[in-house]
Design a protein around this motif. Structure first.
Motif, PDB file in Angstrom:
ATOM      1  N   LYS A  58      33.608  51.221  42.278  1.00  0.00           N
ATOM      2  CA  LYS A  58      34.627  50.187  42.130  1.00  0.00           C
ATOM      3  C   LYS A  58      35.809  50.541  43.019  1.00  0.00           C
ATOM      4  O   LYS A  58      36.131  51.720  43.228  1.00  0.00           O
ATOM      5  CB  LYS A  58      35.069  50.051  40.686  1.00  0.00           C
ATOM      6  CG  LYS A  58      35.589  51.320  40.052  1.00  0.00           C
ATOM      7  CD  LYS A  58      36.647  51.050  38.996  1.00  0.00           C
ATOM      8  CE  LYS A  58      37.923  50.525  39.605  1.00  0.00           C
ATOM      9  NZ  LYS A  58      38.986  50.274  38.627  1.00  0.00           N
ATOM     10  N   GLU A 136      35.840  42.870  36.221  1.00  0.00           N
ATOM     11  CA  GLU A 136      36.020  44.273  35.890  1.00  0.00           C
ATOM     12  C   GLU A 136      36.854  44.382  34.626  1.00  0.00           C
ATOM     13  O   GLU A 136      37.885  43.709  34.490  1.00  0.00           O
ATOM     14  CB  GLU A 136      36.708  45.056  37.008  1.00  0.00           C
ATOM     15  CG  GLU A 136      36.830  46.528  36.645  1.00  0.00           C
ATOM     16  CD  GLU A 136      37.540  47.383  37.671  1.00  0.00           C
ATOM     17  OE1 GLU A 136      37.761  48.566  37.364  1.00  0.00           O
ATOM     18  OE2 GLU A 136      37.881  46.873  38.752  1.00  0.00           O
ATOM     19  N   TYR A 162      32.254  46.436  33.267  1.00  0.00           N
ATOM     20  CA  TYR A 162      32.147  45.309  34.185  1.00  0.00           C
ATOM     21  C   TYR A 162      31.119  44.306  33.673  1.00  0.00           C
ATOM     22  O   TYR A 162      30.233  44.638  32.871  1.00  0.00           O
ATOM     23  CB  TYR A 162      31.770  45.770  35.598  1.00  0.00           C
ATOM     24  CG  TYR A 162      30.450  46.511  35.678  1.00  0.00           C
ATOM     25  CD1 TYR A 162      29.261  45.847  36.015  1.00  0.00           C
ATOM     26  CD2 TYR A 162      30.374  47.870  35.401  1.00  0.00           C
ATOM     27  CE1 TYR A 162      28.050  46.525  36.066  1.00  0.00           C
ATOM     28  CE2 TYR A 162      29.173  48.553  35.460  1.00  0.00           C
ATOM     29  CZ  TYR A 162      28.018  47.879  35.796  1.00  0.00           C
ATOM     30  OH  TYR A 162      26.826  48.550  35.841  1.00  0.00           O
ATOM     31  N   LEU A 227      32.139  46.811  43.173  1.00  0.00           N
ATOM     32  CA  LEU A 227      33.186  45.870  42.784  1.00  0.00           C
ATOM     33  C   LEU A 227      34.320  46.029  43.784  1.00  0.00           C
ATOM     34  O   LEU A 227      34.893  47.109  43.915  1.00  0.00           O
ATOM     35  CB  LEU A 227      33.685  46.153  41.370  1.00  0.00           C
ATOM     36  CG  LEU A 227      32.695  45.967  40.224  1.00  0.00           C
ATOM     37  CD1 LEU A 227      33.409  46.123  38.881  1.00  0.00           C
ATOM     38  CD2 LEU A 227      32.018  44.608  40.291  1.00  0.00           C
TER      39      LEU A 227
END
Length: 259
Positions: A58, A136, A162, A227
């Motif tokens: 992420k 998220e 997420y 992400l």
């Protein structure tokens, strides 16, 4: 150098017990991003040894305005874990988090390994298998969100969980820079954004990550989920909140936080 192991232990225990700890910058003298990433890496190795499976990465701090507030000039990153993913429409127990917030992002599924430390946008585009709408769940192990840059990096970039949309698209189907986003709670819009809010385009963020992960020895692999960073402001979550997620070009979906 600060007390890397002490900070890692404190954050690990906070997440295990779901009881926030104090800022590691103070208690363990974590004063630089390098130290903070060492803390994160120590817990990453611990989680893997305990049997957790990495799902991807992420990216945080992709807003230039937020970077300026924190006095930094690049994003940060954390790990995504398979056991922290949820399906669209799922009831997500709020008790699984400490002080959650949500933000809407574009997620990328990598189609091949990325090993070029100078990878271009064109090269990166060829490495992407598909893109998704995603949420998220951001959650800090630091009490009252009293964080600075080193605190969030050490705490896995404040990663909580997420939700990946079920409507994948190929990268070339639409303009990621111009795609608009709305996040609504109980029918009221609570966050608005656009792809350009994420470093100009989410692809720029993924390029930064791909290069960074090579430099730290954890390069992106085929199948990894990324992400890419928020398209709009974070929103705090309370029990019984229902959110509807819409990014132009993707099928909308909902999530619900149960007690």
């Amino acid at each position: 150098m600060g007390d890397i192991s002490g900070a890692a232990d404190a954050l690990f225990e906070a997440r295990r017990a779901l009881k926030p700890t104090g800022p590691v910058r103070d208690a363990y003298a974590i004063s630089s991003p390098a130290d903070a990433y060492d803390v994160q890496e120590e817990n990453t190795r611990r989680y893997i040894a305990d049997g957790r499976v990495l799902a991807g990465r992420k990216i945080g701090l992709t807003s230039v305005a937020v970077q300026q507030q924190l006095g930094v000039d690049e994003p940060d990153f954390g790990m995504l874990w398979e056991d922290s993913g949820f399906q669209p429409g799922a009831e997500i127990p709020i008790s699984a988090f400490m002080q959650p917030k949500v933000e809407v992002e574009i997620a990328f599924r990598m189609g091949r390994d990325v090993n070029d430390p100078d990878i271009t946008i064109q090269g990166l585009s060829g490495a992407v298998d598909s893109v998704f709408a995603a949420v998220e769940i951001v959650d800090s192990a630091v009490a009252n969100w009293d964080i600075r840059l080193v605190d969030t990096i050490a705490d896995n970039a404040s990663g909580g969980g997420y939700v990946l949309g079920s409507d994948p698209h190929s990268l070339g189907e639409f303009d990621l820079r111009l795609c608009g986003m709305t996040l609504s709670r109980s029918g009221e819009d609570v966050s608005l954004g656009v792809g350009a809010a994420c470093l100009g385009t989410p692809l720029n963020a993924v390029q930064w990550l791909a290069r960074k992960m090579i430099s730290v020895g954890r390069p992106l692999k085929a199948g990894d989920l990324v992400l890419s960073g928020a398209l709009g402001p974070m929103v705090a979550v309370e029990a019984d909140d229902r959110f509807d997620v819409c990014i132009a070009g993707f099928s909308p979906f909902s999530i619900f936080f149960s007690r």
